[in-house]
Design a protein around this motif. Sequence first.
Motif, PDB file in Angstrom:
ATOM      1  N   LEU A   1       0.742  -0.986   0.051  1.00  0.00           N
ATOM      2  CA  LEU A   1      -0.021   0.104  -0.085  1.00  0.00           C
ATOM      3  C   LEU A   1       0.876   1.283  -0.179  1.00  0.00           C
ATOM      4  CD1 LEU A   1      -3.133  -0.870   2.235  1.00  0.00           C
ATOM      5  CD2 LEU A   1      -2.850  -0.516  -0.126  1.00  0.00           C
ATOM      6  N   PRO A   2       1.687   1.443   0.790  1.00  0.00           N
ATOM      7  CA  PRO A   2       2.545   2.924   0.690  1.00  0.00           C
ATOM      8  C   PRO A   2       3.215   3.041  -0.583  1.00  0.00           C
ATOM      9  CG  PRO A   2       3.304   1.481   2.739  1.00  0.00           C
ATOM     10  CD  PRO A   2       2.489   0.597   1.803  1.00  0.00           C
ATOM     11  N   GLY A   3       3.834   2.132  -1.223  1.00  0.00           N
ATOM     12  CA  GLY A   3       4.195   2.064  -2.405  1.00  0.00           C
ATOM     13  C   GLY A   3       3.115   2.682  -3.490  1.00  0.00           C
ATOM     14  N   ALA A   4       2.010   2.047  -3.473  1.00  0.00           N
ATOM     15  CA  ALA A   4       1.037   2.095  -4.445  1.00  0.00           C
ATOM     16  C   ALA A   4       0.468   3.585  -4.209  1.00  0.00           C
ATOM     17  CB  ALA A   4      -0.173   1.328  -4.248  1.00  0.00           C
ATOM     18  N   PHE A   5       0.190   4.162  -3.109  1.00  0.00           N
ATOM     19  CA  PHE A   5      -0.235   5.367  -2.709  1.00  0.00           C
ATOM     20  C   PHE A   5       0.681   6.608  -3.142  1.00  0.00           C
ATOM     21  CE2 PHE A   5      -3.843   3.218  -0.594  1.00  0.00           C
ATOM     22  CZ  PHE A   5      -4.845   4.072  -0.740  1.00  0.00           C
ATOM     23  N   ILE A   6       2.075   6.151  -2.749  1.00  0.00           N
ATOM     24  CA  ILE A   6       3.294   7.054  -3.192  1.00  0.00           C
ATOM     25  C   ILE A   6       2.939   7.244  -5.012  1.00  0.00           C
ATOM     26  CG2 ILE A   6       5.509   7.465  -3.576  1.00  0.00           C
ATOM     27  CD1 ILE A   6       5.974   6.370  -0.901  1.00  0.00           C
ATOM     28  N   LEU A   7       2.972   6.348  -5.685  1.00  0.00           N
ATOM     29  CA  LEU A   7       2.732   6.316  -7.152  1.00  0.00           C
ATOM     30  C   LEU A   7       1.472   7.167  -7.661  1.00  0.00           C
ATOM     31  CD1 LEU A   7       3.844   2.832  -8.100  1.00  0.00           C
ATOM     32  CD2 LEU A   7       5.242   4.920  -8.246  1.00  0.00           C
ATOM     33  N   ILE A   8       0.283   6.911  -6.690  1.00  0.00           N
ATOM     34  CA  ILE A   8      -0.940   7.556  -7.109  1.00  0.00           C
ATOM     35  C   ILE A   8      -0.598   9.140  -6.662  1.00  0.00           C
ATOM     36  CG2 ILE A   8      -3.123   8.088  -6.342  1.00  0.00           C
ATOM     37  CD1 ILE A   8      -3.420   5.042  -5.444  1.00  0.00           C
ATOM     38  N   GLY A   9       0.305   9.650  -5.834  1.00  0.00           N
ATOM     39  CA  GLY A   9       0.552  10.800  -5.566  1.00  0.00           C
ATOM     40  C   GLY A   9       1.321  11.546  -6.608  1.00  0.00           C
TER      41      GLY A   9
END
Lengths: 160, 172
Positions: free
Chosen positions: B46-54
Amino acid sequence: MFFYSVTVILLLTSFFADRKKTIRALKIAWRKFSNILPMFIVMLVLVSVSLYLLPQELIREYLGEEDLLKGMGIAMLVGSIALMPGFIVFPLCGILREQGVPYMVLSGFTTTLMMVGLVTLPVEKAYFGMKTALIRNGIGLIIAVIVAFATGLVFAEVMQ
Amino acid sequence: MKTKFPVILITAYTAFIIFSLAFGYQPGKDIGTNFLSFTLSMLKILPGAFILIGLFQVWVSRERVEKHLGENSSIMSFLWVLLLAGTTVGGLYVAFPVAWALHEKGARLQVVLAYVGFAAVCRIPMIIFEASFMGVKFTLVRLLVSIPLVVISSVLLGRYLKAGNWKMISPD
């Protein structure tokens, strides 16, 4: 891990290109993450209970059902409820195949696992709303039935 | 709209787990272990995924998303989201926030729904894993049947929802 290497490289590239934008991106990431977090926790609660109620041994027993249609029905029901990572699902299916479980039962099982998610419903609802989430899951179930029958045809399991 | 914190559920659940640990109630302990192991595997993604979304939010322009995935985009838009879905990690729970980020930037509903469907059925690492355990034939049948069905159902559902003036909710 490949995924994190990519993320870190992109993050660093972004940081050197534009520091302010990158900080804004991280803030957006945190805001989005923290806002959906409660629903993720609900999902984890549901996952932990469903894993307890449907352990692998039980799934193996259920899917080994002799009657083809009954087996498919059970497979799709279990697939819709459970949430399992691929590295557990496919080895499990490999074992089930060796035990003689038909391909169509297994494709019904894996496709519902992928497309229909009772335990991810809290997260899905937060984005799509309950009604749309239910329709989307219903469509997933129909697609799984079609995929299962197509598999049965290709592997000559329904023609007798 | 913010998602509300489900206080009662979480409190009851936590109490149940603590009670089970204190009194050695095995099912409760098992459920707690499941919770922990799944939380850990999700925290890896999740952290990686949300960083990419950001990063997507700040670097990709609305015009670009609209041009390729927006209301007037061509059939190619489905191919783009198919490729994006192929590289999506985790599972549906990662696809939903990504879908929302796409929609926020102007991707049309049909394409967003197709992305979710594709992310469910054709993530590349999963496909490779599946083919190695179940055989290429099994995987090909599944993909060749499900991909067109995802496109058709997404177009129909998208149209139906738009006709009812449906709006995707923002959880943030």
